[in-house]
Design a protein around this motif. Structure first.
Motif, PDB file in Angstrom:
ATOM      1  N   LYS A  74      -0.149   6.638  15.924  1.00 28.11           N
ATOM      2  CA  LYS A  74      -0.840   7.196  14.771  1.00 28.11           C
ATOM      3  C   LYS A  74      -0.257   6.682  13.534  1.00 28.11           C
ATOM      4  O   LYS A  74      -0.114   7.500  12.478  1.00 28.11           O
ATOM      5  CB  LYS A  74      -0.621   8.755  14.823  1.00 28.11           C
ATOM      6  CG  LYS A  74      -1.250   9.451  15.942  1.00 28.11           C
ATOM      7  CD  LYS A  74      -1.102  11.032  16.183  1.00 28.11           C
ATOM      8  CE  LYS A  74      -1.952  11.463  17.120  1.00 28.11           C
ATOM      9  NZ  LYS A  74      -3.187  11.605  16.882  1.00 28.11           N
ATOM     10  N   VAL A  76       0.214   4.736  10.021  1.00 23.41           N
ATOM     11  CA  VAL A  76      -0.900   4.209   8.922  1.00 23.41           C
ATOM     12  C   VAL A  76      -0.015   3.477   8.097  1.00 23.41           C
ATOM     13  O   VAL A  76       1.235   3.432   8.102  1.00 23.41           O
ATOM     14  CB  VAL A  76      -1.365   5.300   8.241  1.00 23.41           C
ATOM     15  CG1 VAL A  76      -2.258   6.246   8.987  1.00 23.41           C
ATOM     16  CG2 VAL A  76      -0.244   6.217   7.433  1.00 23.41           C
ATOM     17  N   VAL A  78       0.523   1.959   4.386  1.00 24.46           N
ATOM     18  CA  VAL A  78       0.264   2.390   2.991  1.00 24.46           C
ATOM     19  C   VAL A  78       0.571   1.367   2.051  1.00 24.46           C
ATOM     20  O   VAL A  78       1.666   0.807   2.101  1.00 24.46           O
ATOM     21  CB  VAL A  78       0.954   3.582   2.502  1.00 24.46           C
ATOM     22  CG1 VAL A  78       0.579   4.219   1.085  1.00 24.46           C
ATOM     23  CG2 VAL A  78       0.746   4.869   3.539  1.00 24.46           C
ATOM     24  N   LEU A 103       6.186  13.003   9.027  1.00 26.25           N
ATOM     25  CA  LEU A 103       5.589  11.664   8.769  1.00 26.25           C
ATOM     26  C   LEU A 103       7.128  10.885   8.179  1.00 26.25           C
ATOM     27  O   LEU A 103       7.674  11.294   7.237  1.00 26.25           O
ATOM     28  CB  LEU A 103       4.643  11.447   7.565  1.00 26.25           C
ATOM     29  CG  LEU A 103       3.195  11.949   8.004  1.00 26.25           C
ATOM     30  CD1 LEU A 103       2.424  11.890   6.829  1.00 26.25           C
ATOM     31  CD2 LEU A 103       2.637  11.393   9.336  1.00 26.25           C
ATOM     32  N   ASN A 152      -7.496   7.119  -1.664  1.00 21.61           N
ATOM     33  CA  ASN A 152      -7.345   7.033  -0.426  1.00 21.61           C
ATOM     34  C   ASN A 152      -8.721   6.993   0.401  1.00 21.61           C
ATOM     35  O   ASN A 152      -9.493   7.770  -0.027  1.00 21.61           O
ATOM     36  CB  ASN A 152      -6.421   7.861  -0.011  1.00 21.61           C
ATOM     37  CG  ASN A 152      -4.838   7.823  -0.330  1.00 21.61           C
ATOM     38  OD1 ASN A 152      -4.507   6.587  -0.312  1.00 21.61           O
ATOM     39  ND2 ASN A 152      -4.232   8.814  -0.636  1.00 21.61           N
ATOM     40  N   PRO A 154      -9.438   7.780   3.965  1.00 19.12           N
ATOM     41  CA  PRO A 154      -8.982   7.967   5.244  1.00 19.12           C
ATOM     42  C   PRO A 154      -9.956   7.328   6.429  1.00 19.12           C
ATOM     43  O   PRO A 154      -9.475   7.143   7.418  1.00 19.12           O
ATOM     44  CB  PRO A 154      -9.032   9.463   5.453  1.00 19.12           C
ATOM     45  CG  PRO A 154      -8.792   9.837   3.911  1.00 19.12           C
ATOM     46  CD  PRO A 154      -9.779   8.814   3.048  1.00 19.12           C
ATOM     47  N   GLN A 157      -9.115   4.051   6.993  1.00 15.22           N
ATOM     48  CA  GLN A 157      -7.675   3.649   7.121  1.00 15.22           C
ATOM     49  C   GLN A 157      -7.213   2.964   6.086  1.00 15.22           C
ATOM     50  O   GLN A 157      -6.296   2.189   6.121  1.00 15.22           O
ATOM     51  CB  GLN A 157      -7.341   3.139   8.536  1.00 15.22           C
ATOM     52  CG  GLN A 157      -7.455   4.300   9.627  1.00 15.22           C
ATOM     53  CD  GLN A 157      -6.439   5.381   9.500  1.00 15.22           C
ATOM     54  OE1 GLN A 157      -5.237   5.325   9.336  1.00 15.22           O
ATOM     55  NE2 GLN A 157      -6.873   6.473   9.829  1.00 15.22           N
ATOM     56  N   TRP A 159      -5.000   3.254   2.708  1.00 13.22           N
ATOM     57  CA  TRP A 159      -4.162   4.311   1.979  1.00 13.22           C
ATOM     58  C   TRP A 159      -3.234   3.554   0.831  1.00 13.22           C
ATOM     59  O   TRP A 159      -2.800   2.538   1.047  1.00 13.22           O
ATOM     60  CB  TRP A 159      -3.363   4.855   2.960  1.00 13.22           C
ATOM     61  CG  TRP A 159      -3.568   5.415   4.234  1.00 13.22           C
ATOM     62  CD1 TRP A 159      -3.987   4.825   5.221  1.00 13.22           C
ATOM     63  CD2 TRP A 159      -4.358   6.975   4.274  1.00 13.22           C
ATOM     64  NE1 TRP A 159      -4.782   6.022   6.202  1.00 13.22           N
ATOM     65  CE2 TRP A 159      -4.596   7.135   5.537  1.00 13.22           C
ATOM     66  CE3 TRP A 159      -4.075   7.813   3.521  1.00 13.22           C
ATOM     67  CZ2 TRP A 159      -5.313   8.112   6.044  1.00 13.22           C
ATOM     68  CZ3 TRP A 159      -4.918   9.060   3.922  1.00 13.22           C
ATOM     69  CH2 TRP A 159      -5.273   9.130   5.078  1.00 13.22           C
ATOM     70  N   ARG A 162       1.141   8.085  -0.180  1.00  9.72           N
ATOM     71  CA  ARG A 162       1.664   8.813   0.998  1.00  9.72           C
ATOM     72  C   ARG A 162       1.163  10.126   0.905  1.00  9.72           C
ATOM     73  O   ARG A 162       1.992  10.959   0.547  1.00  9.72           O
ATOM     74  CB  ARG A 162       3.078   8.563   1.211  1.00  9.72           C
ATOM     75  CG  ARG A 162       3.507   7.152   1.612  1.00  9.72           C
ATOM     76  CD  ARG A 162       4.896   6.818   1.245  1.00  9.72           C
ATOM     77  NE  ARG A 162       5.101   6.757  -0.179  1.00  9.72           N
ATOM     78  CZ  ARG A 162       6.336   6.059  -0.466  1.00  9.72           C
ATOM     79  NH1 ARG A 162       7.056   5.817   0.181  1.00  9.72           N
ATOM     80  NH2 ARG A 162       6.615   6.213  -1.827  1.00  9.72           N
ATOM     81  N   ILE A 167      -3.040  12.230   5.345  1.00  6.78           N
ATOM     82  CA  ILE A 167      -2.808  11.426   6.535  1.00  6.78           C
ATOM     83  C   ILE A 167      -2.723  12.245   7.474  1.00  6.78           C
ATOM     84  O   ILE A 167      -3.159  11.678   8.867  1.00  6.78           O
ATOM     85  CB  ILE A 167      -1.076  10.764   6.315  1.00  6.78           C
ATOM     86  CG1 ILE A 167      -1.485   9.788   5.270  1.00  6.78           C
ATOM     87  CG2 ILE A 167      -0.888   9.981   7.556  1.00  6.78           C
ATOM     88  CD1 ILE A 167      -0.080   9.062   4.728  1.00  6.78           C
ATOM     89  N   GLN A 171      -5.085  11.808  11.134  1.00  4.22           N
ATOM     90  CA  GLN A 171      -4.313  11.243  12.378  1.00  4.22           C
ATOM     91  C   GLN A 171      -4.408  12.521  13.382  1.00  4.22           C
ATOM     92  O   GLN A 171      -3.885  12.260  14.408  1.00  4.22           O
ATOM     93  CB  GLN A 171      -3.025  10.656  11.903  1.00  4.22           C
ATOM     94  CG  GLN A 171      -2.785   9.607  11.153  1.00  4.22           C
ATOM     95  CD  GLN A 171      -3.678   8.341  11.536  1.00  4.22           C
ATOM     96  OE1 GLN A 171      -5.080   8.057  11.370  1.00  4.22           O
ATOM     97  NE2 GLN A 171      -3.051   7.475  12.332  1.00  4.22           N
TER      98      GLN A 171
END
Length: 250
Positions: A74, A76, A78, A103, A152, A154, A157, A159, A162, A167, A171
């Motif tokens: 999961k 990501v 950024v 996160l 962003n 999503p 994916q 980004w 944050r 996110i 995810q």
């Protein structure tokens, strides 16, 4: 009409100058708060019961620790611009024993390392890394919306900030903390730089503060409007005192 324009300019410049004075006071308070806070001894990260009370004034940049297992699938990436150049922040959820997730910004990687940190194709998305982890870092507040002139994305994916809620939703994190943690404490001057990726401890804790210059500029422009108005009024009065010549008839 000219009078209305002058009044509007004066009021506008004055308001902008006052706004910059207020921004300067806010920035100085932030700098003092952050400097004091990052030197504190790390404490346990806020628990789910405390999440509704978490806010920037009391918690942002607070050194904290959290334990759990990585959810590497999961992760990501950024986009980031740092003193090391352009690249990505590696953001991976850490799942605690109670099932909640936090996160973690594990640090910076250059663009050349991007492929190595993408989730492995075909691996189970919800399988945690078996090795338990304890992460120490600075608590940071979510960065909603996106980056400068970029939103962003999503679905693809992509980004640019944050954004914790976005996110977590993308995810499938159902018990995500409303904050993220920058892993590692900021490096002290003279300490050796880490040679591995991701590079932690790169949180920016020094802030540019030019609000006084901006305030003086706006107040200076307001003063110039007053001076211009004074000059115009004097000129008009001088013109009014001059004798008016009547055209002679021939």
């Amino acid at each position: 009409m000219l009078t209305l324009l002058g009044v509007a300019l004066f009021v506008g410049f004055l308001a902008l100058g006052t706004w910059q004075v207020e921004r300067r006071a806010w920035k100085l308070a932030l700098m003092e708060r952050v400097t004091d806070r990052v030197r504190a001894k790390p404490v346990a990260a806020p628990s789910p019961a405390q999440w509704p009370q978490v806010n920037a004034a009391q918690y942002e940049y607070l050194p904290v620790t959290v334990s759990g297992q990585w959810l590497p699938q999961k992760t990501v990436l950024v986009q980031a611009a740092t003193e090391l150049g352009a690249g990505f922040w590696v953001v991976t959820p850490l799942q605690a024993a109670d099932g909640s997730q936090t996160l973690i910004n594990r640090g910076f990687i250059p663009a050349s390392e991007r492929q190595a940190w993408l989730p492995a194709a075909g691996a189970p998305a919800d399988t945690p890394d078996t090795a338990p982890q304890t992460v120490t870092g600075l608590l940071r507040m979510t960065e909603p919306a996106g980056g400068f002139l970029r939103d962003n994305d999503p679905a693809n994916q992509r980004w640019y900030s944050r954004d914790v809620a976005a996110i977590a939703a993308a995810q499938g994190l159902e018990q995500a903390a409303p904050y993220f943690i920058d892993q590692g404490l900021p490096a002290r001057p003279g300490s050796p730089a880490a040679q591995t990726w991701p590079r932690p401890g790169m949180t920016v804790i020094s802030f540019h503060n030019s609000h006084l210059v901006y305030a003086l500029t706006w107040y200076g422009l307001a003063l110039m409007v007053l001076v211009a108005a004074y000059v115009i009024v004097r000129w008009e009065k001088r013109q009014a005192r001059l004798p008016h010549k009547t055209p002679s008839a021939e």
